[in-house]
Design an enzyme around this catalytic site. Structure first.
Site, PDB file in Angstrom:
ATOM      1  N   SER A 227       0.853  -1.197   0.000  1.00  0.00           N
ATOM      2  CA  SER A 227       0.000   0.000   0.000  1.00  0.00           C
ATOM      3  C   SER A 227       0.885   1.241   0.000  1.00  0.00           C
ATOM      4  CB  SER A 227      -0.872   0.013   1.255  1.00  0.00           C
ATOM      5  OG  SER A 227      -1.528   1.262   1.377  1.00  0.00           O
TER       6      SER A 227
ATOM      7  N   TYR B  25      -1.746  -0.386  10.556  1.00  0.00           N
ATOM      8  CA  TYR B  25      -1.918  -0.717   9.127  1.00  0.00           C
ATOM      9  C   TYR B  25      -0.626  -0.379   8.376  1.00  0.00           C
ATOM     10  CZ  TYR B  25      -3.724  -0.788   4.345  1.00  0.00           C
ATOM     11  OH  TYR B  25      -3.914  -1.071   3.002  1.00  0.00           O
TER      12      TYR B  25
END
Ligand SMILES: NC(=O)c1ccc[n+]([C@@H]2O[C@H](COP(=O)([O-])OP(=O)(O)OC[C@H]3O[C@@H](n4cnc5c(N)ncnc54)[C@H](OP(=O)(O)O)[C@@H]3O)[C@@H](O)[C@H]2O)c1
Length: 262
Positions: A140, A153
């Site tokens: 990501s 995350y």
């Protein structure tokens, strides 16, 4: 040549589902992992309608033994030439919150990091022995620089980035290709829960098409959109406190996951 036997985790939704459908065609065997039986069956029906053969694994990626057993059996039937470690969740903070719930932090590490290891470890040996195959990791843009809205995350994605880079150097001499995919904002159920501006957001099908094209060209890093990727890379070399100040100006609300250690 397009791959003929493909393993995708997190295929019951979002990017994983779109990837399954972008690869589905006659002669292709898809092995799809997720937890939600109904949504998995739905993807399988759509992929079969496009001519692919499909095996479903209703599995939690955190279950090391079940994952290894299922993946090795599927690889013995149709040796994988592509595995996409895609399954993941998000969790984060809302304005006014200081710390993430420790149980949520451990759950996201279990899914986003340990789940990735459970996906690729069973195939490293067989693919290296065959001297063929491609392993793709879904990272990501949030893995490129720690963001104050989603500490755990970002940490899981940064770990996936580092792991995939290490594996690339280790496996490519034996003929196994390794790719790191770095998406920006992609419209999926995961992303829908996030309250923030989402510049240059694309659909899951657009993301899947870009991923397929990048994998086909054996790109080491498949990052999109490129402007957001370069901005994130730039943020690593700009003065740290300046970037912190810019980050603090954005109002971002990321719900905490309900997942706990499975
Ligand atoms: N959307 C974005 O903007 C974006 C941006 C960058 C990176 N990503 C990454 O892209 C990947 C896919 O996300 P998405 O946006 O497509 O989200 P999504 O629509 O919520 O899909 C997530 C998938 O992961 C599966 N999954 C979650 N936990 C699992 C577990 N414990 N065991 C097995 N499967 C599990 C889900 O399956 P079940 O529901 O069946 O459990 C679902 O199929 C994630 O790694 C995410 O971090 C997304």
């Amino acid at each position: 040549m397009q791959p003929c036997s493909i393993l995708i985790t997190g295929a019951s939704s979002g990017i994983g589902r779109a990837l399954a459908l972008v690869y589905a065609r006659p002669g292709v065997s898809l092995s799809l992992i997720g937890r939600d039986r109904e949504r998995l069956e739905d993807v399988a029906a759509a992929a079969r309608a496009q001519g692919a053969s499909v095996s479903l694994g209703q599995l939690d990626v955190r279950d090391q033994d079940a994952m290894a057993h299922w993946i090795k059996a599927a690889d013995a039937r149709h040796p994988f030439d592509l595995v996409i470690a895609n399954a993941g969740i998000t969790t984060g903070l809302s304005p006014g919150e200081i710390a993430e719930e420790p149980g949520a932090v451990r759950a996201i590490i279990g899914i986003n990091l340990i789940g990735v290891l459970n996906t690729v470890e069973p195939l490293i040996g067989p693919m290296s022995t065959r001297g063929a195959g491609q392993i793709a990791f879904i990272g990501s843009i949030a893995g490129l620089r720690g963001l104050p809205y989603s500490p755990s995350y970002c940490a899981t994605k940064a770990a996936v980035h580092a792991y995939s880079e290490s594996l690339r150097g280790r496996l490519e001499p034996s003929g196994v290709k390794v790719a790191l995919i770095i998406p920006g904002f992609v419209k999926t159920p995961l992303n829908d829960g996030i309250d923030a501006i989402k510049p240059l957001q694309i659909t899951a099908s657009q993301a899947a098409t870009r991923i397929q094209a990048g994998l086909q060209r054996n790109k080491a890093v498949i990052a999109f959109p490129s402007s957001l990727y370069f901005a994130a890379c730039l943020s690593r070399i700009l003065p740290i406190r300046l970037v912190d100040k810019v980050m603090a100006r954005f109002r971002v609300k990321i719900p905490q996951t309900h997942e706990r250690i499975g």
